[in-house]
Design an enzyme around this catalytic site. Structure first.
Site, PDB file in Angstrom:
ATOM      1  N   ARG A 127       5.828 -12.991  22.627  1.00  0.00           N
ATOM      2  CA  ARG A 127       6.898 -13.296  21.665  1.00  0.00           C
ATOM      3  C   ARG A 127       8.279 -13.076  22.278  1.00  0.00           C
ATOM      4  NH1 ARG A 127       9.787  -9.886  17.897  1.00  0.00           N
ATOM      5  NH2 ARG A 127       8.690  -8.191  18.906  1.00  0.00           N
ATOM      6  N   HIS A 160       6.204  -2.918  24.036  1.00  0.00           N
ATOM      7  CA  HIS A 160       7.658  -2.794  24.203  1.00  0.00           C
ATOM      8  C   HIS A 160       7.911  -1.797  25.333  1.00  0.00           C
ATOM      9  CE1 HIS A 160      11.888  -2.243  23.417  1.00  0.00           C
ATOM     10  NE2 HIS A 160      11.850  -3.170  22.489  1.00  0.00           N
ATOM     11  N   ARG A 188       9.405  -9.045  28.368  1.00  0.00           N
ATOM     12  CA  ARG A 188       8.896  -7.701  28.047  1.00  0.00           C
ATOM     13  C   ARG A 188       7.634  -7.318  28.796  1.00  0.00           C
ATOM     14  NH1 ARG A 188       9.887  -7.061  21.602  1.00  0.00           N
ATOM     15  NH2 ARG A 188      12.112  -6.969  21.919  1.00  0.00           N
ATOM     16  N   HIS A 223       3.600  -2.848  20.369  1.00  0.00           N
ATOM     17  CA  HIS A 223       4.737  -3.165  19.501  1.00  0.00           C
ATOM     18  C   HIS A 223       4.474  -4.314  18.531  1.00  0.00           C
ATOM     19  CE1 HIS A 223       8.927  -3.377  18.396  1.00  0.00           C
ATOM     20  NE2 HIS A 223       9.055  -4.602  18.849  1.00  0.00           N
ATOM     21  N   GLN A 243      15.070  -2.983  14.743  1.00  0.00           N
ATOM     22  CA  GLN A 243      16.374  -2.510  15.226  1.00  0.00           C
ATOM     23  C   GLN A 243      17.251  -3.628  15.755  1.00  0.00           C
ATOM     24  OE1 GLN A 243      15.695   0.455  18.234  1.00  0.00           O
ATOM     25  NE2 GLN A 243      14.894   1.958  16.811  1.00  0.00           N
ATOM     26  N   GLY A 244      16.785  -4.219  16.882  1.00  0.00           N
ATOM     27  CA  GLY A 244      17.650  -5.074  17.711  1.00  0.00           C
ATOM     28  C   GLY A 244      18.317  -6.193  16.962  1.00  0.00           C
ATOM     29  N   GLU A 304      19.256 -10.312  24.264  1.00  0.00           N
ATOM     30  CA  GLU A 304      18.020  -9.567  24.528  1.00  0.00           C
ATOM     31  C   GLU A 304      17.239 -10.314  25.598  1.00  0.00           C
ATOM     32  OE1 GLU A 304      15.762  -8.473  21.069  1.00  0.00           O
ATOM     33  OE2 GLU A 304      17.439  -7.399  20.179  1.00  0.00           O
ATOM     34  N   GLU A 363       3.670 -11.200  10.687  1.00  0.00           N
ATOM     35  CA  GLU A 363       2.938 -10.703  11.862  1.00  0.00           C
ATOM     36  C   GLU A 363       1.419 -10.815  11.713  1.00  0.00           C
ATOM     37  OE1 GLU A 363       4.665  -7.128  13.440  1.00  0.00           O
ATOM     38  OE2 GLU A 363       2.995  -6.815  14.823  1.00  0.00           O
ATOM     39  N   SER A 383      10.648 -12.328  15.445  1.00  0.00           N
ATOM     40  CA  SER A 383       9.669 -12.113  14.369  1.00  0.00           C
ATOM     41  C   SER A 383      10.297 -11.901  13.004  1.00  0.00           C
ATOM     42  CB  SER A 383       8.707 -10.980  14.695  1.00  0.00           C
ATOM     43  OG  SER A 383       9.375  -9.918  15.250  1.00  0.00           O
ATOM     44  N   LYS A 418       0.796  -1.237   0.000  1.00  0.00           N
ATOM     45  CA  LYS A 418       0.000   0.000   0.000  1.00  0.00           C
ATOM     46  C   LYS A 418       0.821   1.277   0.000  1.00  0.00           C
ATOM     47  CE  LYS A 418      -1.366   0.124   4.861  1.00  0.00           C
ATOM     48  NZ  LYS A 418      -2.482   0.043   5.781  1.00  0.00           N
TER      49      LYS A 418
HETATM   50  P1  FAD Z   1       5.672  -5.784   7.749  1.00  0.00           P
HETATM   51  O1  FAD Z   1       7.143  -5.744   7.705  1.00  0.00           O
HETATM   52  O2  FAD Z   1       4.996  -4.832   8.645  1.00  0.00           O
HETATM   53  O3  FAD Z   1       5.120  -5.574   6.281  1.00  0.00           O
HETATM   54  C1  FAD Z   1       3.730  -5.439   6.043  1.00  0.00           C
HETATM   55  C2  FAD Z   1       3.548  -4.973   4.619  1.00  0.00           C
HETATM   56  O4  FAD Z   1       2.171  -5.017   4.261  1.00  0.00           O
HETATM   57  C3  FAD Z   1       3.978  -3.544   4.379  1.00  0.00           C
HETATM   58  O5  FAD Z   1       4.623  -3.505   3.139  1.00  0.00           O
HETATM   59  C4  FAD Z   1       2.665  -2.769   4.317  1.00  0.00           C
HETATM   60  O6  FAD Z   1       2.719  -1.584   3.583  1.00  0.00           O
HETATM   61  C5  FAD Z   1       1.794  -3.791   3.632  1.00  0.00           C
HETATM   62  N1  FAD Z   1       0.342  -3.640   3.819  1.00  0.00           N
HETATM   63  C6  FAD Z   1      -0.332  -3.502   4.981  1.00  0.00           C
HETATM   64  N2  FAD Z   1      -1.656  -3.426   4.720  1.00  0.00           N
HETATM   65  C7  FAD Z   1      -1.809  -3.537   3.377  1.00  0.00           C
HETATM   66  C8  FAD Z   1      -2.925  -3.534   2.488  1.00  0.00           C
HETATM   67  N3  FAD Z   1      -4.187  -3.391   2.941  1.00  0.00           N
HETATM   68  N4  FAD Z   1      -2.712  -3.649   1.157  1.00  0.00           N
HETATM   69  C9  FAD Z   1      -1.446  -3.765   0.667  1.00  0.00           C
HETATM   70  N5  FAD Z   1      -0.352  -3.767   1.468  1.00  0.00           N
HETATM   71  C10 FAD Z   1      -0.530  -3.664   2.794  1.00  0.00           C
HETATM   72  N6  FAD Z   1      11.337  -7.939  15.184  1.00  0.00           N
HETATM   73  C11 FAD Z   1      12.499  -8.629  15.319  1.00  0.00           C
HETATM   74  O7  FAD Z   1      12.513  -9.846  15.149  1.00  0.00           O
HETATM   75  N7  FAD Z   1      13.643  -7.959  15.639  1.00  0.00           N
HETATM   76  C12 FAD Z   1      13.697  -6.625  15.826  1.00  0.00           C
HETATM   77  O8  FAD Z   1      14.753  -6.063  16.088  1.00  0.00           O
HETATM   78  C13 FAD Z   1      12.488  -5.889  15.703  1.00  0.00           C
HETATM   79  N8  FAD Z   1      12.472  -4.545  15.896  1.00  0.00           N
HETATM   80  C14 FAD Z   1      11.331  -3.850  15.625  1.00  0.00           C
HETATM   81  C15 FAD Z   1      11.349  -2.460  15.692  1.00  0.00           C
HETATM   82  C16 FAD Z   1      10.231  -1.736  15.356  1.00  0.00           C
HETATM   83  C17 FAD Z   1      10.269  -0.240  15.417  1.00  0.00           C
HETATM   84  C18 FAD Z   1       9.039  -2.405  14.971  1.00  0.00           C
HETATM   85  C19 FAD Z   1       7.816  -1.641  14.610  1.00  0.00           C
HETATM   86  C20 FAD Z   1       9.010  -3.795  14.930  1.00  0.00           C
HETATM   87  C21 FAD Z   1      10.149  -4.526  15.250  1.00  0.00           C
HETATM   88  N9  FAD Z   1      10.152  -5.914  15.188  1.00  0.00           N
HETATM   89  C22 FAD Z   1      11.320  -6.599  15.354  1.00  0.00           C
HETATM   90  C23 FAD Z   1       8.973  -6.639  14.723  1.00  0.00           C
HETATM   91  C24 FAD Z   1       9.165  -6.985  13.234  1.00  0.00           C
HETATM   92  O9  FAD Z   1       9.794  -5.898  12.590  1.00  0.00           O
HETATM   93  C25 FAD Z   1       7.863  -7.274  12.546  1.00  0.00           C
HETATM   94  O10 FAD Z   1       7.094  -8.176  13.292  1.00  0.00           O
HETATM   95  C26 FAD Z   1       8.111  -7.892  11.177  1.00  0.00           C
HETATM   96  O11 FAD Z   1       8.998  -7.092  10.444  1.00  0.00           O
HETATM   97  C27 FAD Z   1       6.800  -8.048  10.439  1.00  0.00           C
HETATM   98  O12 FAD Z   1       7.068  -8.438   9.123  1.00  0.00           O
HETATM   99  P2  FAD Z   1       5.865  -8.651   8.128  1.00  0.00           P
HETATM  100  O13 FAD Z   1       6.455  -8.962   6.789  1.00  0.00           O
HETATM  101  O14 FAD Z   1       4.909  -9.598   8.705  1.00  0.00           O
HETATM  102  O15 FAD Z   1       5.125  -7.235   8.102  1.00  0.00           O
HETATM  103  C1  SIN Z   2      14.109  -4.259  19.822  1.00  0.00           C
HETATM  104  O1  SIN Z   2      15.093  -3.946  19.157  1.00  0.00           O
HETATM  105  O2  SIN Z   2      13.996  -4.039  21.021  1.00  0.00           O
HETATM  106  C2  SIN Z   2      12.975  -4.911  19.125  1.00  0.00           C
HETATM  107  C3  SIN Z   2      13.207  -6.353  19.070  1.00  0.00           C
HETATM  108  C4  SIN Z   2      11.943  -7.081  18.773  1.00  0.00           C
HETATM  109  O3  SIN Z   2      10.865  -6.521  18.836  1.00  0.00           O
HETATM  110  O4  SIN Z   2      12.037  -8.281  18.518  1.00  0.00           O
END
Ligand code: FAD
Ligand code: SIN
Length: 521
Positions: free
Chosen positions: A370, A228, A274, A335, A47-48, A113, A359, A375, A35
């Site tokens: 978690r 978080h 957490r 988070h 990040q982590g 962590e 996710e 993730s 989107k």
């Molecule tokens: P996302 O990476 O969120 O991708 C979802 C995609 O779907 C995006 O491209 C979005 O635009 C698209 N989308 C959503 N709705 C629609 C729609 N209706 N139509 C079309 N497209 C759509 N996890 C770790 O393991 N280690 C970490 O260090 C860590 N740090 C984090 C730090 C932050 C700030 C955050 C927010 C999360 C962190 N997490 C971490 C969690 C982890 O990043 C996510 O759980 C993971 O990246 C999710 O991946 P995903 O592919 O499922 O979804």
């Molecule tokens: C963090 O860097 O603290 C995020 C890690 C995570 O959500 O898995």
């Protein structure tokens, strides 16, 4: 209505969607609809790091045990086994595609962590692990001829009939088109935006969960939202995550009087699970009558801090916080969504032809809480698996004539949309947040019911559709939190603080009248 045909439709371009696309590319035409720009996702901001049992001191079995323990009794063991056993291969493959994780000399560098009994978290450019993973996956997908990328294309509903998914309706440049596919992979990420305090980017509006529910799929474990503990809380600053890896490297949480307090709450102190740390911070904020606590790294060597957390250092500096000298004001924030679209270990949902990974999905791998950094690994492992399973979907693409067209207007509009969005997010943060009870949940249910009408209309703009999805998902989360009268993992009920009677999953589907139907599993 314009119709596009493809073999495989992937909705979302974070780690899970892109990894699925790579798996599917050799099997037919793949369309990745997302989107925003391709890289906008939670993945990009992670990040982590990414947890994986690859260090000399670690074993897959120990990663398994830590994940199970964090999940507090509700992990599906098969899913955890898949995650930890296939994780190393997925990471080595990623390194083979060009991912540059940090090293000391030639050896991969693993950080610690919370709730990990080993140093097992790989990181990249210090604190930009997700950006590195996304970079590599986007590059890989871009070189694959069969993969078509469709940015700024929002999926608004799945095309589903008789328990089968045939693709999705996509809003693009103000018009709705129909993408018909042999198999559809939902990879839309989580729903942190439902809460007024969140680490999640703007795109995280739970669209996939709401679409799946409307299409007849089963959601599960929706009450489990991970908060978080340490998110920047400073005037004018964004809700910027301060990685748990900072505590892994020795950062201390202090109350506003400068006193460390975590050891009073848990023997593992700053590295307790957490949910424990988040609740301890809330208790301490209440006890001291303060709106925040501090994260303190000032005792660590300044050069180390700048090199280890360069992105966090630079970001905080923009808001006049020098993390090598100043304590950082923080509070918890929403988070990660543990619940989601119920799938098996191959991403299969309860609808034929619909897969989910990352996710948005609930494989049960995280249970009630978690384990940090599991993730990104989840996205790689289960994204690949969903891709493999989707590739096997038999060609049952039915004739299109019978399929309903999505009305492309006139669309309803939401009056005072921003005010309603703010109201929703505040209700969820205040009443369905870190600490819940029957009274707060009753009040949330009442307030949400005044917004529920929004979910019954069709809209033509991204912001309105997102609000509709957020409300629909928030209602399920609140009902689930209400129904679970006990405390486990990230779900804490102050009126039922014990875990007894809590070892079950709650599944949800929508009946033909649009009513939510729970099922204890
Ligand atoms: P996302 O990476 O969120 O991708 C979802 C995609 O779907 C995006 O491209 C979005 O635009 C698209 N989308 C959503 N709705 C629609 C729609 N209706 N139509 C079309 N497209 C759509 N996890 C770790 O393991 N280690 C970490 O260090 C860590 N740090 C984090 C730090 C932050 C700030 C955050 C927010 C999360 C962190 N997490 C971490 C969690 C982890 O990043 C996510 O759980 C993971 O990246 C999710 O991946 P995903 O592919 O499922 O979804
Ligand atoms: C963090 O860097 O603290 C995020 C890690 C995570 O959500 O898995």
């Amino acid at each position: 209505m314009e119709t596009e045909r493809t073999d495989f439709l992937i909705i979302g371009s974070g780690v899970a969607g892109l990894r699925a696309a790579i798996e599917l590319a050799p099997h037919g035409r793949v369309l990745v609809a997302t989107k925003d720009v391709l890289r906008e996702s939670s993945t990009e901001y992670a990040q982590g790091g990414v947890a994986v049992a690859l260090s000399d001191e670690d074993e897959v079995g120990i990663h398994y045990e830590d994940t199970i323990k964090a999940g507090d009794g509700l992990c599906r063991e098969e899913a955890v086994r898949v995650l930890v056993e296939e994780g190393p291969e997925r990471i080595l493959e990623l390194i083979g595609w060009g991912a540059e994780f940090d090293r000391t000399g030639t050896k991969l560098d693993f950080t610690l962590e919370a709730a990990h009994s080993r140093r097992r978290v790989l990181h990249a450019h210090g604190d930009s692990t997700g950006r590195e993973i996304e970079r590599v996956l986007v590059n890989k997908v871009t070189t694959m001829k069969g993969v078509k990328r469709l940015p700024f294309s929002m999926s608004i509903d799945l095309i589903a009939e008789d328990g089968t998914c045939y693709g999705a309706y996509i809003l693009r440049e103000g018009r709705v088109c129909r993408v018909v596919a042999r198999a559809t992979v939902l990879a839309t990420g989580g729903g942190g935006q439902i809460f007024s305090r969140t680490t999640n980017p703007e795109v995280a509006t739970s669209d996939g969960m709401a679409m799946a529910l409307r299409a007849g799929a089963v959601l599960e474990d929706m009450e489990f939202v991970q908060f978080h503990p340490t998110v920047l809380f400073a005037p004018g600053a964004p809700q910027f995550l301060l990685s748990e890896a900072m505590r892994g490297e020795g950062a201390v949480i202090r109350n506003i009087y400068g006193e460390p307090f975590m050891k009073h709450y848990h023997p593992d102190g700053e590295l307790a699970p957490r949910d424990v740390v988040s609740r301890a911070i809330v208790s301490e904020m209440v006890r001291t009558g303060s709106g925040h606590v501090y994260l303190d790294l000032t005792h660590l060597e300044s050069r180390f801090v700048k090199e280890r957390f360069p992105r966090i250092y630079r970001t905080c500096l923009q808001f006049d916080i020098d993390i090598t000298r100043d304590r950082i004001p923080v509070t918890p924030a929403a988070h990660y969504t543990m619940g989601g679209v119920r799938t098996d270990c191959d991403g299969r949902t309860s609808l034929r032809g619909l897969y989910a990974a990352g996710e948005v999905a609930c494989t049960g791998v995280h249970g009630a809480n978690r384990l940090a950094s599991n993730s990104l690994l989840e996205g790689l492992v289960f994204g690949a698996r969903a891709g493999m399973a989707a590739a096997e979907t038999p060609l049952t693409m039915r004739e299109l004539q019978g399929l309903a067209s999505h009305p492309s207007g006139p669309w309803a509009t939401i009056e005072d949309r921003e005010e309603k969005r703010t109201r929703l997010r505040r209700v969820m943060w205040e009443r369905v947040g870190i600490i819940r009870c029957a009274e707060s949940l009753e009040r949330a249910k009442k307030e949400l019911s005044s917004l529920a009408g929004i979910t019954e209309e069709r809209y033509g703009t991204r912001q309105e559709l997102e609000l509709k999805n957020m409300i629909q998902t928030a209602i399920v989360m609140t009902e689930a939190a209400f129904l679970r009268r006990c405390s486990i993992g990230a779900h804490y009920r102050s009126d039922h603080p014990r875990k007894e009677g809590c070892l079950h999953h709650i599944q949800w589907r929508m009946d033909e009248e649009g009513r939510l139907v729970p099922n204890r599993a």
